[in-house]
Scaffold this active site. Sequence first.
Site, short mmCIF file in Angstrom:
data_model
loop_
_atom_site.label_atom_id
_atom_site.label_comp_id
_atom_site.label_asym_id
_atom_site.label_seq_id
_atom_site.Cartn_x
_atom_site.Cartn_y
_atom_site.Cartn_z
N GLN A 102 -28.82 -2.14 -27.56
CA GLN A 102 -28.54 -3.12 -28.61
C GLN A 102 -29.73 -3.15 -29.59
O GLN A 102 -29.66 -3.78 -30.63
CB GLN A 102 -28.37 -4.53 -28.03
CG GLN A 102 -27.22 -4.66 -27.08
CD GLN A 102 -27.23 -6.02 -26.37
OE1 GLN A 102 -26.93 -7.05 -26.97
NE2 GLN A 102 -27.58 -6.02 -25.12
N ASN A 103 -30.79 -2.45 -29.22
CA ASN A 103 -32.01 -2.51 -30.02
C ASN A 103 -31.90 -1.63 -31.26
O ASN A 103 -31.24 -0.59 -31.23
CB ASN A 103 -33.22 -2.08 -29.17
CG ASN A 103 -33.42 -3.03 -27.99
OD1 ASN A 103 -32.93 -4.15 -28.01
ND2 ASN A 103 -34.09 -2.55 -26.95
N ASP A 105 -34.69 -0.66 -32.82
CA ASP A 105 -35.97 0.05 -32.97
C ASP A 105 -35.80 1.50 -32.53
O ASP A 105 -34.74 1.89 -32.04
CB ASP A 105 -37.08 -0.67 -32.17
CG ASP A 105 -36.83 -0.68 -30.66
OD1 ASP A 105 -36.91 -1.76 -30.05
OD2 ASP A 105 -36.53 0.39 -30.09
N HIS A 120 -25.85 -1.55 -32.29
CA HIS A 120 -26.06 -2.43 -33.44
C HIS A 120 -26.85 -1.75 -34.55
O HIS A 120 -27.55 -2.40 -35.32
CB HIS A 120 -26.78 -3.72 -32.99
CG HIS A 120 -25.93 -4.51 -32.03
ND1 HIS A 120 -26.46 -5.39 -31.13
CD2 HIS A 120 -24.59 -4.52 -31.82
CE1 HIS A 120 -25.48 -5.92 -30.41
NE2 HIS A 120 -24.34 -5.40 -30.81
C1 BV8 Z 1 -18.28 -8.20 -33.67
C2 BV8 Z 1 -28.73 -6.25 -35.08
C3 BV8 Z 1 -16.03 -7.87 -34.29
C4 BV8 Z 1 -29.41 -7.00 -36.16
C5 BV8 Z 1 -27.61 -7.89 -33.67
C6 BV8 Z 1 -17.88 -16.52 -29.98
C7 BV8 Z 1 -17.75 -16.03 -28.70
C8 BV8 Z 1 -17.96 -14.67 -28.45
C9 BV8 Z 1 -18.30 -13.79 -29.49
C10 BV8 Z 1 -18.44 -14.32 -30.73
C11 BV8 Z 1 -18.23 -15.67 -31.00
N1 BV8 Z 1 -18.46 -15.86 -32.32
C12 BV8 Z 1 -18.78 -14.68 -32.89
C13 BV8 Z 1 -18.75 -13.75 -31.94
C14 BV8 Z 1 -19.03 -12.33 -32.09
C15 BV8 Z 1 -20.54 -12.14 -32.23
C16 BV8 Z 1 -21.28 -12.72 -31.06
O1 BV8 Z 1 -21.28 -12.15 -29.98
N2 BV8 Z 1 -21.96 -13.86 -31.29
C17 BV8 Z 1 -22.71 -14.47 -30.20
C18 BV8 Z 1 -24.00 -15.06 -30.75
C19 BV8 Z 1 -21.83 -15.52 -29.55
N3 BV8 Z 1 -20.68 -10.70 -32.25
C20 BV8 Z 1 -20.59 -10.05 -33.42
O2 BV8 Z 1 -20.46 -10.58 -34.51
C21 BV8 Z 1 -20.61 -8.53 -33.29
N4 BV8 Z 1 -19.53 -7.98 -34.04
O3 BV8 Z 1 -17.96 -8.94 -32.76
O4 BV8 Z 1 -17.37 -7.52 -34.46
C22 BV8 Z 1 -15.82 -9.00 -35.24
C23 BV8 Z 1 -15.78 -8.70 -36.59
C24 BV8 Z 1 -15.54 -9.75 -37.49
C25 BV8 Z 1 -15.39 -11.07 -37.05
C26 BV8 Z 1 -15.50 -11.36 -35.67
C27 BV8 Z 1 -15.71 -10.33 -34.76
C28 BV8 Z 1 -21.89 -7.97 -33.88
C29 BV8 Z 1 -23.08 -8.50 -33.13
C30 BV8 Z 1 -24.31 -7.71 -33.54
C31 BV8 Z 1 -25.34 -8.64 -34.11
N5 BV8 Z 1 -26.54 -7.86 -34.39
N6 BV8 Z 1 -28.68 -7.10 -33.89
C32 BV8 Z 1 -30.89 -7.18 -35.90
O5 BV8 Z 1 -31.40 -6.74 -34.86
O6 BV8 Z 1 -31.52 -7.77 -36.79
S1 BV8 Z 1 -27.67 -8.92 -32.34
C33 BV8 Z 1 -29.19 -8.89 -31.68
O7 BV8 Z 1 -29.22 -9.97 -30.79
C34 BV8 Z 1 -29.45 -7.68 -30.81
O8 BV8 Z 1 -28.92 -6.49 -31.32
C35 BV8 Z 1 -28.88 -8.04 -29.48
O9 BV8 Z 1 -27.53 -7.70 -29.39
C36 BV8 Z 1 -28.98 -9.52 -29.54
C37 BV8 Z 1 -30.23 -9.91 -28.81
O10 BV8 Z 1 -29.86 -9.98 -27.51
P1 BV8 Z 1 -30.84 -9.36 -26.44
O11 BV8 Z 1 -31.11 -7.95 -26.78
O12 BV8 Z 1 -30.24 -9.67 -25.16
O13 BV8 Z 1 -32.21 -10.15 -26.67
P2 BV8 Z 1 -32.53 -11.64 -26.22
O14 BV8 Z 1 -33.79 -12.05 -26.89
O15 BV8 Z 1 -31.30 -12.49 -26.37
O16 BV8 Z 1 -32.80 -11.51 -24.66
C38 BV8 Z 1 -33.91 -10.78 -24.22
C39 BV8 Z 1 -33.77 -10.71 -22.72
O17 BV8 Z 1 -34.81 -9.90 -22.21
C40 BV8 Z 1 -33.90 -12.07 -22.06
O18 BV8 Z 1 -32.94 -12.18 -21.03
C41 BV8 Z 1 -35.33 -12.04 -21.46
O19 BV8 Z 1 -35.41 -12.76 -20.24
C42 BV8 Z 1 -35.49 -10.57 -21.18
N7 BV8 Z 1 -36.87 -10.07 -21.21
C43 BV8 Z 1 -37.89 -10.49 -22.01
N8 BV8 Z 1 -38.98 -9.72 -21.77
C44 BV8 Z 1 -38.63 -8.80 -20.82
C45 BV8 Z 1 -37.28 -9.02 -20.47
N9 BV8 Z 1 -36.64 -8.27 -19.55
C46 BV8 Z 1 -37.34 -7.28 -18.98
N10 BV8 Z 1 -38.63 -7.00 -19.27
C47 BV8 Z 1 -39.30 -7.74 -20.18
N11 BV8 Z 1 -40.59 -7.47 -20.46
#
Ligand code: BV8
Length: 248
Positions: A102-103, A105, A120
Amino acid sequence: MKGKYSNRTLKKLENAASIVICTGAGMSAESGIATFRDADGLWSRFRPEDLASEPGFRRDPELVQSWYQSRQRQLRSTQPNAGHVAIAELEARTERFLLVTQNVDDLHEKAGSRNIIHLHGTLAEDRCIDCSTRPTTSLADCAVLPHRCTKCDGYIRPGVVWFGEMLPEAAMENAAAALDQCDVLLSVGTSGLVYPAAALPGLARARGAYTVEVNIEPTALGDEMDDRILGSAATVLPELLSTSILHN
Ligand code: BV8
Ligand code: ZN
């Protein structure tokens, strides 16, 4: 170290002919890139809708361009960590291997990973939001924002997938096809909150894969998996995937 990981997980990894690894922002945390949802994460300072969406971009293109500009510039001096390297080494010795990240980078590429799906998009492919022309100057190299298209004067946007945008054409299909016949799926460093990416581990499990979460804290995604390893990507992956632990 032997006792640190479940024998079942080690056996599954050792005998796997096909492995899929799904990574999220936690994978890059130990390389110094902020995650989205941890306390100091990117979203703690902004709302996702305001920055990572087309309406948010059109509302304030310069704010969003400056956010991506700083993320692109940061990448120039960012190195992959031991977790990225361990994944690349595992790929080199696994018959069928796919990395689904999903990254946005380039740290998996810098570490030597080859077979990668960026669900993404990536920070490497700016384009005009109106005519899709690729600018000769990236956001990172643009001295004065806002950065506009030389062809149609539209704003330049990063080549990432924003909320409400479809994922790249074949991304989910190719990922789902690989899940179809994978023996083991590792989910590393993702909170599992963003769809459809978050649905992948459940898909794999439904098709018989053995699923493992590696995260510094338990997540809801991990609750559904066969094993959960609490620890950081850069510590766990080099140990878990090392040939020493997997082949003796
Ligand atoms: C889509 C790019 C069809 C940009 C990103 C309601 C219910 C369900 C879904 C939806 C809803 N409303 C809307 C939606 C759909 C929506 C969605 O899922 N929203 C969520 C918020 C509910 N999704 C979309 O819109 C997707 N498209 O569905 O298309 C569509 C089309 C039209 C209309 C409707 C639907 C597109 C989503 C893509 C968004 N773009 N990134 C950018 O990067 O700037 S999202 C971005 O956030 C990332 O790409 C990644 O996906 C997300 C981040 O999540 P994580 O990677 O998990 O990071 P996070 O910080 O959350 O967690 C880090 C984890 O690592 C933690 O658990 C932590 O404990 C752990 N950690 C920390 N350090 C370490 C570690 N683990 C191990 N070692 C470490 N050292
Ligand atoms: Zn244009």
